[in-house]
Design an enzyme around this catalytic site. Sequence first.
Site, PDB file in Angstrom:
ATOM      1  N   PRO A  80     -46.464   5.215  -4.715  1.00 14.17           N
ATOM      2  CA  PRO A  80     -46.071   5.648  -3.369  1.00 14.17           C
ATOM      3  C   PRO A  80     -44.767   6.457  -3.337  1.00 14.17           C
ATOM      4  O   PRO A  80     -44.523   7.191  -2.387  1.00 14.17           O
ATOM      5  CB  PRO A  80     -45.907   4.342  -2.598  1.00 14.17           C
ATOM      6  CG  PRO A  80     -46.670   3.327  -3.358  1.00 14.17           C
ATOM      7  CD  PRO A  80     -46.650   3.772  -4.800  1.00 14.17           C
TER       8      PRO A  80
ATOM      9  N   GLU B 245     -56.807  25.807  -6.118  1.00 13.94           N
ATOM     10  CA  GLU B 245     -55.351  25.839  -6.281  1.00 13.94           C
ATOM     11  C   GLU B 245     -54.947  26.538  -7.579  1.00 13.94           C
ATOM     12  O   GLU B 245     -54.008  27.321  -7.602  1.00 13.94           O
ATOM     13  CB  GLU B 245     -54.764  24.417  -6.241  1.00 13.94           C
ATOM     14  CG  GLU B 245     -54.738  23.795  -4.861  1.00 13.94           C
ATOM     15  CD  GLU B 245     -53.681  24.385  -3.941  1.00 13.94           C
ATOM     16  OE1 GLU B 245     -52.777  25.121  -4.406  1.00 13.94           O
ATOM     17  OE2 GLU B 245     -53.741  24.105  -2.737  1.00 13.94           O
TER      18      GLU B 245
ATOM     19  N   GLU C  62     -43.782  32.012  -9.782  1.00 16.11           N
ATOM     20  CA  GLU C  62     -43.983  32.401 -11.171  1.00 16.11           C
ATOM     21  C   GLU C  62     -45.008  31.464 -11.790  1.00 16.11           C
ATOM     22  O   GLU C  62     -45.128  30.304 -11.399  1.00 16.11           O
ATOM     23  CB  GLU C  62     -42.646  32.289 -11.924  1.00 16.11           C
ATOM     24  CG  GLU C  62     -42.677  32.714 -13.363  1.00 16.11           C
ATOM     25  CD  GLU C  62     -41.337  32.518 -14.071  1.00 16.11           C
ATOM     26  OE1 GLU C  62     -41.341  32.552 -15.312  1.00 16.11           O
ATOM     27  OE2 GLU C  62     -40.313  32.327 -13.398  1.00 16.11           O
TER      28      GLU C  62
END
Length: 163
Positions: free
Chosen positions: A81, A60, A113
């Site tokens: 959660p 990632e 960006e």
Amino acid sequence: MYEYEYERPGFSVDAVVFWHDENKSVNDTPEALLIKRKNEALPGGFVERHETAIDAVVRELYEETGILADGMYQIGIADNPLRDPRGWTISIYFTNVCIGEKPIVKGSDDATEARWFTFDEIRELIENNQLAFDHEEMITSCCENATEQLVEYRTKKALQGKG
């Protein structure tokens, strides 16, 4: 594939990456890498099937910023959660400190960006509610580790007679 009777959370990763100019003091504040989606956010995303969390965060980070991380340290788990308005998601977050020349970054994939932010700029994002999710907490919890990485780097450099 087995069908679970109960709902399960999504599994994501986030990268808290700092840059520190090695010519500055360890006490000087580093810059943090953020990407732009709807709001400013840490680089990260969902773990793919048959992928480890560390492989996912490295992937990632590279996909969204162009940085190929050579060492990420797992720092914590964000498991509130309600942390992600899109749904129940648990994130493992990692950190790394880039020391020396500032890495060139470029937004890619779903990041429009990518750039380095000073802590003053990050504070302004927080005040204007422009930092995604619980990323402020992740950045804060990684700061101590970043200082330790800088001290370790400088110590090794000094022991090698290069500092």
